[in-house]
Design an enzyme around this catalytic site. Structure first.
Site, short mmCIF file in Angstrom:
data_model
loop_
_atom_site.label_atom_id
_atom_site.label_comp_id
_atom_site.label_asym_id
_atom_site.label_seq_id
_atom_site.Cartn_x
_atom_site.Cartn_y
_atom_site.Cartn_z
N SER A 60 36.55 40.98 43.90
CA SER A 60 37.47 39.93 44.36
C SER A 60 38.31 39.37 43.23
O SER A 60 37.84 39.17 42.11
CB SER A 60 36.68 38.78 45.00
OG SER A 60 36.19 39.14 46.26
N HIS B 1 39.66 32.23 46.78
CA HIS B 1 38.23 32.11 47.08
C HIS B 1 37.36 32.32 45.84
O HIS B 1 36.14 32.16 45.90
CB HIS B 1 37.82 33.04 48.23
CG HIS B 1 37.65 34.48 47.86
ND1 HIS B 1 38.64 35.42 48.03
CD2 HIS B 1 36.59 35.15 47.34
CE1 HIS B 1 38.20 36.60 47.64
NE2 HIS B 1 36.96 36.46 47.21
N ASP C 36 45.16 33.49 50.14
CA ASP C 36 44.09 33.76 49.17
C ASP C 36 44.68 34.12 47.81
O ASP C 36 44.61 35.27 47.36
CB ASP C 36 43.18 34.87 49.70
CG ASP C 36 41.85 34.92 48.97
OD1 ASP C 36 41.55 33.99 48.19
OD2 ASP C 36 41.10 35.90 49.18
#
Length: 261
Positions: free
Chosen positions: A204, A65, A110
């Site tokens: 992230s 992502h 992911d």
């Protein structure tokens, strides 16, 4: 019902411990410069948006992502406003996600590999992190790091990366907090049951490090961050070892680990 009982007992134990445990900011404390040599900064014209992990001279591991246009990768960074002498900048030569570059998805699979446009020179502030030889066991104490916000829900982005120790938790705890995870085996659940330590917005793509190996990639979690019984969700790197090694070796027809998510 059994899971509810386990959660209740764990919460009671944690609350009793919390009476003497000091409060901690999200993201812990400033990392020592020597402990994040593999941590890289991903940014573009819009600014910093994710982290990643250098795993050899040519490849960076991050979250799917985190895929963006015009990514630049900065290595050897500590203070984002005070450059180190050995900082290096690279751009992607190739980006590989499980479902293809055009199909990177935020929740399922992911994980993304970025091949750099030129080889990285290891230095005082730049070195790779080892891939896992075994999966982490529940209860393992691991370290997560990044330039993400150190407050939540209000955001406060630090100039330097912060590090914090968290624990690998039973996957059922994350499934109880986030039912969408039911059936997904390729994740790690990590944090603190009391929610006083957590990764958060801006972390992230960064590493969850256990015993000197990258075991997880920061994926997602609840918001505000660091809430009771709302651990962080991390991509389980060990499940992707064959995929990672095949991609780096240039093998064709690479198959990504499947799940029922």
């Amino acid at each position: 019902m059994a899971l509810i009982g386990v959660l209740a007992n764990l919460l009671i134990l944690c609350l009793s411990y919390a009476r003497t445990a000091p409060d901690r900011i999200i993201g812990g404390l400033e990392c020592n410069q020597n402990e994040h040599r593999s941590l890289v900064l991903l940014y573009n014209s819009g600014g910093f948006f994710c982290s990643g992990t250098l795993i050899n001279h040519e490849w960076v591991l991050t979250a799917a992502h985190c895929n963006r246009e015009n990514i630049q990768i900065k290595l050897g960074v500590h203070n984002i406003h005070v450059p180190n002498e050995d900082e290096q900048i690279r751009v992607p030569k190739e980006k590989v996600c499980c479902l293809g570059t055009m199909n990177c998805t935020q929740w399922n699979q992911d994980i993304m590999l970025i091949r750099l446009n030129s080889s990285v020179n290891y230095s005082t502030h730049i070195a790779p992190l080892s891939l896992p030889s075994n999966p982490p066991s529940v209860g393992s104490v691991c370290r997560v790091m990044g330039w993400g916000t150190i407050t939540s829900p209000e955001v406060t982005y630090p100039e330097v990366p912060h590090c914090v120790n968290i624990q690998i938790l039973h996957k059922e705890l994350c499934e109880a907090a986030y039912p969408i995870l039911l059936g997904n085996s390729n994740i790690l659940c990590a944090g603190k049951l009391l929610g006083d330590k957590d990764s958060c917005k801006g972390d992230s793509g960064g590493p969850l490090i256990c015993n000197g190996q990258i075991q997880g990639i920061v994926s997602w979690g609840g918001f505000p961050c660091a809430q009771i019984l709302e651990p962080g969700v991390y991509t389980k790197v060990f499940d992707y070892i064959d995929w990672i090694q095949d991609i780096m070796a240039g093998n064709a027809n690479v198959i990504c680990p499947g799940d029922n998510f």
